[in-house]
Scaffold this motif. Structure first.
Motif, PDB file in Angstrom:
ATOM      1  N   UNK A 164       0.738  -1.067   0.213  1.00  0.00           N
ATOM      2  CA  UNK A 164      -0.406  -0.308  -0.377  1.00  0.00           C
ATOM      3  C   UNK A 164       0.402   1.305  -0.055  1.00  0.00           C
ATOM      4  N   UNK A 165       1.066   2.134  -0.622  1.00  0.00           N
ATOM      5  CA  UNK A 165       2.082   2.799  -1.266  1.00  0.00           C
ATOM      6  C   UNK A 165       1.427   4.195  -0.443  1.00  0.00           C
ATOM      7  N   UNK A 166       1.979   4.983  -0.066  1.00  0.00           N
ATOM      8  CA  UNK A 166       1.992   6.001   1.180  1.00  0.00           C
ATOM      9  C   UNK A 166       2.523   7.548   0.446  1.00  0.00           C
ATOM     10  N   UNK A 167       3.891   7.250  -0.864  1.00  0.00           N
ATOM     11  CA  UNK A 167       4.460   8.422  -1.445  1.00  0.00           C
ATOM     12  C   UNK A 167       4.883   7.930  -2.376  1.00  0.00           C
ATOM     13  N   UNK A 168       4.423   9.121  -3.319  1.00  0.00           N
ATOM     14  CA  UNK A 168       5.174   8.980  -4.849  1.00  0.00           C
ATOM     15  C   UNK A 168       6.186   9.138  -5.255  1.00  0.00           C
ATOM     16  N   UNK A 169       7.255   8.335  -5.554  1.00  0.00           N
ATOM     17  CA  UNK A 169       8.328   9.078  -6.223  1.00  0.00           C
ATOM     18  C   UNK A 169       8.905   7.443  -7.116  1.00  0.00           C
ATOM     19  N   UNK A 170       9.440   6.581  -6.175  1.00  0.00           N
ATOM     20  CA  UNK A 170      10.422   5.596  -6.488  1.00  0.00           C
ATOM     21  C   UNK A 170       9.770   4.886  -7.318  1.00  0.00           C
ATOM     22  N   UNK A 171       8.796   4.216  -7.644  1.00  0.00           N
ATOM     23  CA  UNK A 171       7.942   3.158  -8.752  1.00  0.00           C
ATOM     24  C   UNK A 171       8.527   2.027  -8.205  1.00  0.00           C
TER      25      UNK A 171
ATOM     26  N   UNK B 134       9.434  16.154   0.793  1.00  0.00           N
ATOM     27  CA  UNK B 134       9.131  15.355   0.649  1.00  0.00           C
ATOM     28  C   UNK B 134       7.965  13.983  -1.117  1.00  0.00           C
ATOM     29  N   UNK B 135       7.177  15.916  -1.613  1.00  0.00           N
ATOM     30  CA  UNK B 135       6.505  15.792  -2.353  1.00  0.00           C
ATOM     31  C   UNK B 135       7.825  15.940  -3.669  1.00  0.00           C
ATOM     32  N   UNK B 136       7.834  17.479  -3.232  1.00  0.00           N
ATOM     33  CA  UNK B 136       9.311  17.928  -3.930  1.00  0.00           C
ATOM     34  C   UNK B 136      10.360  16.439  -4.965  1.00  0.00           C
ATOM     35  N   UNK B 137      10.717  15.354  -3.437  1.00  0.00           N
ATOM     36  CA  UNK B 137      12.273  14.745  -3.111  1.00  0.00           C
ATOM     37  C   UNK B 137      10.926  13.704  -4.394  1.00  0.00           C
ATOM     38  N   UNK B 138      10.497  13.338  -3.393  1.00  0.00           N
ATOM     39  CA  UNK B 138       9.485  12.402  -5.058  1.00  0.00           C
ATOM     40  C   UNK B 138       9.508  12.460  -7.050  1.00  0.00           C
ATOM     41  N   UNK B 139       9.162  14.210  -6.528  1.00  0.00           N
ATOM     42  CA  UNK B 139       8.881  14.426  -8.379  1.00  0.00           C
ATOM     43  C   UNK B 139      10.212  14.533  -8.788  1.00  0.00           C
ATOM     44  N   UNK B 140      11.227  14.901  -8.220  1.00  0.00           N
ATOM     45  CA  UNK B 140      12.390  14.824  -8.623  1.00  0.00           C
ATOM     46  C   UNK B 140      12.886  13.414  -9.009  1.00  0.00           C
ATOM     47  N   UNK B 141      12.575  12.719  -8.357  1.00  0.00           N
ATOM     48  CA  UNK B 141      12.787  11.228  -7.964  1.00  0.00           C
ATOM     49  C   UNK B 141      12.442  10.850  -9.431  1.00  0.00           C
ATOM     50  N   UNK B 142      11.226  10.854  -9.651  1.00  0.00           N
ATOM     51  CA  UNK B 142      10.236  10.480 -10.889  1.00  0.00           C
ATOM     52  C   UNK B 142      11.122  10.749 -12.225  1.00  0.00           C
ATOM     53  N   UNK B 143      11.356  11.697 -12.131  1.00  0.00           N
ATOM     54  CA  UNK B 143      12.632  13.063 -12.953  1.00  0.00           C
ATOM     55  C   UNK B 143      13.411  12.384 -13.486  1.00  0.00           C
TER      56      UNK B 143
ATOM     57  N   UNK C  62      25.366  10.233  -1.115  1.00  0.00           N
ATOM     58  CA  UNK C  62      25.047  11.398  -0.395  1.00  0.00           C
ATOM     59  C   UNK C  62      23.997  10.982   0.944  1.00  0.00           C
ATOM     60  N   UNK C  63      23.031  10.368   0.305  1.00  0.00           N
ATOM     61  CA  UNK C  63      21.997   9.236   1.761  1.00  0.00           C
ATOM     62  C   UNK C  63      22.492   8.543   2.397  1.00  0.00           C
ATOM     63  N   UNK C  64      24.262   7.922   2.316  1.00  0.00           N
ATOM     64  CA  UNK C  64      23.711   7.001   3.485  1.00  0.00           C
ATOM     65  C   UNK C  64      25.244   7.798   4.513  1.00  0.00           C
ATOM     66  N   UNK C  65      25.784   8.854   3.971  1.00  0.00           N
ATOM     67  CA  UNK C  65      27.008   9.720   4.727  1.00  0.00           C
ATOM     68  C   UNK C  65      26.367  10.662   5.091  1.00  0.00           C
ATOM     69  N   UNK C  66      25.608  11.554   4.534  1.00  0.00           N
ATOM     70  CA  UNK C  66      25.164  12.588   4.855  1.00  0.00           C
ATOM     71  C   UNK C  66      23.788  12.471   5.256  1.00  0.00           C
ATOM     72  N   UNK C  67      22.686  11.648   5.202  1.00  0.00           N
ATOM     73  CA  UNK C  67      21.408  11.162   5.720  1.00  0.00           C
ATOM     74  C   UNK C  67      20.475  11.595   4.634  1.00  0.00           C
ATOM     75  N   UNK C  68      21.781  12.543   3.534  1.00  0.00           N
ATOM     76  CA  UNK C  68      20.650  13.057   2.412  1.00  0.00           C
ATOM     77  C   UNK C  68      19.304  12.137   1.584  1.00  0.00           C
TER      78      UNK C  68
ATOM     79  N   UNK D 262      16.879  10.370  -0.466  1.00  0.00           N
ATOM     80  CA  UNK D 262      17.129  10.215  -1.958  1.00  0.00           C
ATOM     81  C   UNK D 262      17.789  11.236  -3.520  1.00  0.00           C
ATOM     82  N   UNK D 263      15.194  12.161  -3.103  1.00  0.00           N
ATOM     83  CA  UNK D 263      15.171  12.700  -4.502  1.00  0.00           C
ATOM     84  C   UNK D 263      15.786  14.095  -4.206  1.00  0.00           C
ATOM     85  N   UNK D 264      16.689  14.535  -3.122  1.00  0.00           N
ATOM     86  CA  UNK D 264      17.091  15.666  -3.016  1.00  0.00           C
ATOM     87  C   UNK D 264      18.732  15.462  -3.609  1.00  0.00           C
TER      88      UNK D 264
END
Ligand code: NZQ
Ligand code: ZN
Length: 379
Positions: free
Chosen positions: A136-143, A187-196, A273-279, A281-283
């Motif tokens: 059940x998906x709650x955030x549009x981003x990764x596919x 996170x909405x914006x990060x999701x849009x960035x991720x899908x693009x 960047x996510x692993x070492x700085x907690x950034x 994903x979409x950002x």
């Protein structure tokens, strides 16, 4: 065009009210469920209570594993798999964003395998079966809701890697755009960035295939139209629905047919960047992609030009790259390291993370000098 096999067994249930069919769907596979969720958003939004009520009314037994964190870690997957094995669960129900669903995918193959989950990522072990997993998906981003990929972090070995297996497609995915209305603006914006970014990774993959290019341009164009509308109306269900469908289509293999599976160099760098700085994903991707395109502008000039012309109507390479950068700025996803508090003192360390993990694309090979230039454009 690269040769391909197209296989996608996930049943997609899309639109308002689709959760009504959830209990009946679960019962096709069993009556004992491992419910996997994140840090608490489903409790705040009321979704947890709603799902608990639906399952309870249908007489489905539930064992829970909550607390999956964003940028999920392999330890949680191992712990949840032990619980699922001990409780003899028959179905996994993942309720959340990409982190929860990716974790559930690997839990589904770790339960029957009975060894540490990371063995799949190092190719020491191959999955032979999977517990059926429903999302059940709650955030549009990764596919992830309709694909065979799962990304996990292993902090002990300094890796964040993707894993692919046809066994980990969700059997069913329930996508009600209303469930994403509570996702905050960032996170909405990060999701849009991720899908693009998923469209771009595939677009820049090896080979050219006309219809796949056109699918990609359509998905990006749709996100470019609906993304800004959503950012000014986060409660808009129509806007949420458009972005949700864009995100699913951006990475369900439709955009990689004939493209050799895509390039994925930018994702490999972003994962560090996510692993070492907690950034988020979409950002990481909205910061990296414009910089990567600037460094690739001579090697990929024709592709960037075709992309810019088709999506933004731009007529030269520089303005095509700028159009993407401006779009990410417009929706509020960062385009520089300084915006997320990473200064020049970190540049060398980041380059070394990329070097040490051989962060690499399959079509556009990255050298030490490329890393250096990319970092400069990301500053
Ligand atoms: O943990 P909870 O409390 O659920 O909160 C989450 C989390 O804080 C919150 N959230 C989710 N749905 C919400 C909500 N908040 C309010 N209302 C809702 N309806 O959002 C935050 C981020 O969640 P997360 O699942 O981490 O985000 P996303 O869906 O962007 O997933 C990111 C992960 O997926 C991987 C990324 O690397 C990252 O680890 N990816 C997976 C891919 C795949 N499997 O195909 C491909 C991607 O390229 C990506 O690498
Ligand atoms: Zn991604």
């Amino acid at each position: 065009m690269e040769k391909f096999t197209y296989f996608n067994p996930t049943v997609l249930h899309f639109g308002r009210g689709v959760l009504d069919a959830l209990p009946g769907t679960i019962k096709q596979y069993g009556n004992r469920v491992l419910l996997v969720y994140g840090k608490g958003s489903i409790k705040h939004s009321g979704l947890y209570d709603k799902i608990a009520g639906l399952l309870n009314a249908a007489g489905i037994e539930v064992v829970e594993y909550g607390g999956i964190r964003p940028n999920p870690v392999v330890e949680d997957v191992d712990e949840a798999a032990s619980l699922g094995r001990k409780e003899k669960i028959e179905v996994i129900l993942a309720v959340g964003g990409g982190s929860v669903i990716d974790s559930a995918k690997i839990i589904s193959i770790t339960i029957p395998a009975n060894h540490p989950a990371w063995n799949f990522y190092t190719y020491r072990a191959k999955p032979v079966s999977a517990i059926p997993m429903i999302a059940v998906l709650t955030l549009a981003a990764t596919g992830t809701e309709m694909n065979p990929f799962a990304v996990l972090q292993n902090e002990k070995t300094g890796r964040k890697d993707g894993y692919r297996s046809d066994l980990i497609f969700p059997r069913h995915s329930f996508l009600d755009p209303e469930l994403t209305v509570s996702v905050p603006g960032n996170y909405t914006a990060f999701g849009i960035a991720d899908l693009i970014a998923h469209c771009l990774e595939n677009y820049f993959g090896p080979g050219e295939f006309s219809l796949t290019d056109r699918f990609i341009f359509s998905i990006i164009s749709d996100a470019v139209e609906w993304g800004p509308r959503l950012m000014i109306n986060l409660q808009g269900v129509e806007e949420r629905a458009a972005i949700m469908y864009d995100a699913t289509m951006a990475l369900n293999l439709l955009t990689s047919n004939g493209k050799g599976g895509g390039d994925w160099g930018v994702h490999a760098m972003g994962h560090m960047l996510s692993l070492h700085y907690g950034v988020a994903h979409g950002a990481s991707l909205s910061i990296l992609f414009p910089a990567w395109m600037k460094v690739m502008k001579n090697r990929a000039a024709e592709r960037i030009l075709k992309l810019g012309l088709s999506v933004f109507g731009t007529s030269d390479v520089d303005s095509s790259i700028k159009a993407f950068e401006d779009f990410f700025k417009q929706i509020g996803s960062p385009t520089s390291l300084s915006e997320i508090g990473l200064g020049e003192d970190q540049h060398e360390a980041i380059e070394n993370y990329w070097m040490n993990t051989k962060a690499q694309g399959s079509a556009y090979k990255l050298s030490k000098e490329d890393y250096h230039q990319i970092i400069k454009f990301m500053a």
